[in-house]
Design a protein around this motif. Structure first.
Motif, PDB file in Angstrom:
ATOM      1  N   SER A 152      11.783   5.858  -5.023  1.00  0.00           N
ATOM      2  CA  SER A 152      12.702   5.267  -4.049  1.00  0.00           C
ATOM      3  C   SER A 152      12.929   6.216  -2.881  1.00  0.00           C
ATOM      4  O   SER A 152      12.906   5.810  -1.707  1.00  0.00           O
ATOM      5  N   HIS A 153      13.142   7.491  -3.182  1.00  0.00           N
ATOM      6  CA  HIS A 153      13.361   8.498  -2.147  1.00  0.00           C
ATOM      7  C   HIS A 153      12.121   8.654  -1.279  1.00  0.00           C
ATOM      8  O   HIS A 153      12.216   8.775  -0.047  1.00  0.00           O
ATOM      9  N   ALA A 190       6.666  10.257   1.479  1.00  0.00           N
ATOM     10  CA  ALA A 190       6.130  10.888   0.257  1.00  0.00           C
ATOM     11  C   ALA A 190       6.100  12.389   0.402  1.00  0.00           C
ATOM     12  O   ALA A 190       6.045  12.941   1.493  1.00  0.00           O
ATOM     13  N   GLY A 191       6.156  13.046  -0.748  1.00  0.00           N
ATOM     14  CA  GLY A 191       6.068  14.499  -0.748  1.00  0.00           C
ATOM     15  C   GLY A 191       7.390  15.201  -0.574  1.00  0.00           C
ATOM     16  O   GLY A 191       7.440  16.405  -0.384  1.00  0.00           O
ATOM     17  N   SER A 192       8.524  14.411  -0.643  1.00  0.00           N
ATOM     18  CA  SER A 192       9.818  15.023  -0.407  1.00  0.00           C
ATOM     19  C   SER A 192      10.491  15.481  -1.688  1.00  0.00           C
ATOM     20  O   SER A 192      11.604  15.984  -1.662  1.00  0.00           O
ATOM     21  N   GLY A 193       9.823  15.271  -2.837  1.00  0.00           N
ATOM     22  CA  GLY A 193      10.437  15.712  -4.078  1.00  0.00           C
ATOM     23  C   GLY A 193       9.404  15.776  -5.182  1.00  0.00           C
ATOM     24  O   GLY A 193       8.267  15.355  -5.019  1.00  0.00           O
ATOM     25  N   THR A 194       9.780  16.302  -6.330  1.00  0.00           N
ATOM     26  CA  THR A 194       8.893  16.382  -7.481  1.00  0.00           C
ATOM     27  C   THR A 194       9.628  15.924  -8.707  1.00  0.00           C
ATOM     28  O   THR A 194      10.842  16.090  -8.836  1.00  0.00           O
ATOM     29  N   ALA A 195       8.911  15.377  -9.636  1.00  0.00           N
ATOM     30  CA  ALA A 195       9.493  14.941 -10.908  1.00  0.00           C
ATOM     31  C   ALA A 195       9.403  16.058 -11.914  1.00  0.00           C
ATOM     32  O   ALA A 195       8.419  16.766 -11.997  1.00  0.00           O
ATOM     33  N   GLY A 196      10.473  16.184 -12.682  1.00  0.00           N
ATOM     34  CA  GLY A 196      10.446  17.200 -13.715  1.00  0.00           C
ATOM     35  C   GLY A 196       9.769  16.703 -14.960  1.00  0.00           C
ATOM     36  O   GLY A 196       9.465  15.550 -15.103  1.00  0.00           O
ATOM     37  N   LEU A 228      14.243   1.316  -5.486  1.00  0.00           N
ATOM     38  CA  LEU A 228      15.174   0.703  -4.548  1.00  0.00           C
ATOM     39  C   LEU A 228      14.884   1.068  -3.096  1.00  0.00           C
ATOM     40  O   LEU A 228      14.462   2.191  -2.796  1.00  0.00           O
ATOM     41  N   GLN A 229      15.125   0.114  -2.232  1.00  0.00           N
ATOM     42  CA  GLN A 229      15.184   0.332  -0.800  1.00  0.00           C
ATOM     43  C   GLN A 229      16.367  -0.458  -0.274  1.00  0.00           C
ATOM     44  O   GLN A 229      16.465  -1.664  -0.502  1.00  0.00           O
ATOM     45  N   HIS A 230      17.267   0.247   0.398  1.00  0.00           N
ATOM     46  CA  HIS A 230      18.474  -0.399   0.941  1.00  0.00           C
ATOM     47  C   HIS A 230      19.213  -1.174  -0.147  1.00  0.00           C
ATOM     48  O   HIS A 230      19.641  -2.318   0.042  1.00  0.00           O
ATOM     49  N   ASP A 231      19.344  -0.545  -1.306  1.00  0.00           N
ATOM     50  CA  ASP A 231      20.136  -1.058  -2.421  1.00  0.00           C
ATOM     51  C   ASP A 231      19.586  -2.318  -3.085  1.00  0.00           C
ATOM     52  O   ASP A 231      20.293  -2.991  -3.827  1.00  0.00           O
ATOM     53  N   LYS A 249       0.829  -1.203   0.000  1.00  0.00           N
ATOM     54  CA  LYS A 249       0.000   0.000   0.000  1.00  0.00           C
ATOM     55  C   LYS A 249       0.864   1.254   0.000  1.00  0.00           C
ATOM     56  O   LYS A 249       0.596   2.218  -0.720  1.00  0.00           O
ATOM     57  N   SER A 250       1.943   1.237   0.790  1.00  0.00           N
ATOM     58  CA  SER A 250       2.844   2.392   0.839  1.00  0.00           C
ATOM     59  C   SER A 250       3.521   2.622  -0.496  1.00  0.00           C
ATOM     60  O   SER A 250       3.678   3.770  -0.935  1.00  0.00           O
ATOM     61  N   ALA A 251       3.925   1.535  -1.164  1.00  0.00           N
ATOM     62  CA  ALA A 251       4.582   1.663  -2.459  1.00  0.00           C
ATOM     63  C   ALA A 251       3.645   2.275  -3.485  1.00  0.00           C
ATOM     64  O   ALA A 251       4.026   3.173  -4.254  1.00  0.00           O
ATOM     65  N   VAL A 252       2.408   1.823  -3.511  1.00  0.00           N
ATOM     66  CA  VAL A 252       1.431   2.355  -4.468  1.00  0.00           C
ATOM     67  C   VAL A 252       1.143   3.823  -4.169  1.00  0.00           C
ATOM     68  O   VAL A 252       1.099   4.655  -5.084  1.00  0.00           O
ATOM     69  N   GLU A 253       0.933   4.152  -2.909  1.00  0.00           N
ATOM     70  CA  GLU A 253       0.641   5.543  -2.537  1.00  0.00           C
ATOM     71  C   GLU A 253       1.797   6.467  -2.891  1.00  0.00           C
ATOM     72  O   GLU A 253       1.586   7.599  -3.330  1.00  0.00           O
ATOM     73  N   ALA A 254       3.025   6.004  -2.700  1.00  0.00           N
ATOM     74  CA  ALA A 254       4.194   6.825  -3.030  1.00  0.00           C
ATOM     75  C   ALA A 254       4.378   6.943  -4.536  1.00  0.00           C
ATOM     76  O   ALA A 254       4.814   7.984  -5.043  1.00  0.00           O
ATOM     77  N   ALA A 255       4.041   5.877  -5.261  1.00  0.00           N
ATOM     78  CA  ALA A 255       4.337   5.835  -6.688  1.00  0.00           C
ATOM     79  C   ALA A 255       3.328   6.557  -7.560  1.00  0.00           C
ATOM     80  O   ALA A 255       3.707   7.179  -8.569  1.00  0.00           O
ATOM     81  N   LEU A 256       2.052   6.488  -7.232  1.00  0.00           N
ATOM     82  CA  LEU A 256       1.023   6.977  -8.157  1.00  0.00           C
ATOM     83  C   LEU A 256       1.187   8.444  -8.552  1.00  0.00           C
ATOM     84  O   LEU A 256       1.079   8.767  -9.750  1.00  0.00           O
TER      85      LEU A 256
END
Length: 262
Positions: A249-250, A256-262, A211-214, A88-95
């Motif tokens: 990954s970040h 979530a919310g720590s960056g934006t995609a260009g 990635l998480q922990h390489d 659930k966390s991966a989907v929420e972060a990725a969408l």
């Protein structure tokens, strides 16, 4: 204590065993199965499984295939798995990132995780325009025969790769192990994989690791279709894909919310 005795389960729940045997059998099946086939597949009489099939159908875990007398799994188990915190966390972060990626490159994308010897799609974003390949959520494919699976394998530790290889060879003894590992090593060196789809002609699969922990926990994949006139080429799509995968990954690592995609 003998080896046989030590391998015996400590507790038995016969009814639960029957239900799980049926679910696991249907999960491996490539087509709906009727009662006779299920009875033979789990090694139990029709009388033993009749009530279990009724209960599983009433609870929504299996359903009769349209126009057929056979049973097939529903997506209920998949949806329960999607509620697990890591997924659930991966989907929420990725969408949000996937939506920005699709808007930028005018191509669809999807997120993939490993599921034993297969990969399964857990999220997708369609192309903003009217042309694009749709890969449904819940879609499964053999890990060794998908670009996403290649990336998931490539970005693992040597110990995990060895364990996965053993599992893959058990399900597909004829797999060209050396070639598969060579392609995985090339993908790891490049930081992504790029290959013509072996399912749809004219599609190039582009995939990068989340990635998480390489190690890769997901693969972000674009089924790239060349447009005319081209708005963005495959090389530019790869660059955007890798940036998006890095952002996801970040977000997984730091929130979530720590960056934006260009």
């Amino acid at each position: 204590m003998s080896t046989v005795a030590s391998n015996m389960p400590k507790y038995r729940a016969p009814a639960l065993d029957k239900g799980l045997d049926i679910l696991e059998l249907l999960a491996r099946a490539s087509a709906p199965m009727n009662m006779t086939e299920i009875s033979e597949g789990v090694g139990r009489s029709k009388g033993e499984i009749f009530r279990m099939l009724q209960v599983l159908e009433e609870r929504g875990y299996i359903a009769r295939a349209p126009g057929e007398s056979g049973y097939a799994l529903t997506n209920r188990l998949f949806m329960l798995g999607m509620e697990q915190p890591p997924v659930k966390s991966a989907v929420e972060a990725a969408l949000p990132v996937m939506h920005r990626l699709a808007d930028r490159i005018q191509q669809p994308c999807h997120l993939v995780v490993p599921s034993r010897e297969q990969i399964v799609v857990i999220a997708r974003v369609d192309a903003p325009g009217d042309i694009g390949l749709v890969v449904r959520v819940g879609h499964r494919r053999p890990l060794a025969h998908s670009t996403s699976g290649l990336v998931l394998f490539a970005f693992q530790s040597e110990a995990i790769r060895a364990r996965w290889l053993q599992m893959l060879l058990q399900s597909e003894p004829e797999l060209d192990r050396a070639r598969f590992v060579e392609r995985a090593d090339q993908a790891r060196a490049r930081g992504h994989a790029r290959a013509a789809s072996d399912v749809v002609d004219g599609v190039i699969d582009l995939s990068a690791p989340v990635l998480q922990h390489d190690h890769a926990v997901c693969a972000l994949t674009i089924p790239f279709i060349e447009r005319h006139p081209a708005r963005i080429g495959a090389d530019a799509a790869v660059a955007a894909l890798r940036k998006a995968a890095d952002e996801i990954s970040h977000a997984l690592m730091y929130g979530a919310g720590s960056g934006t995609a260009g």
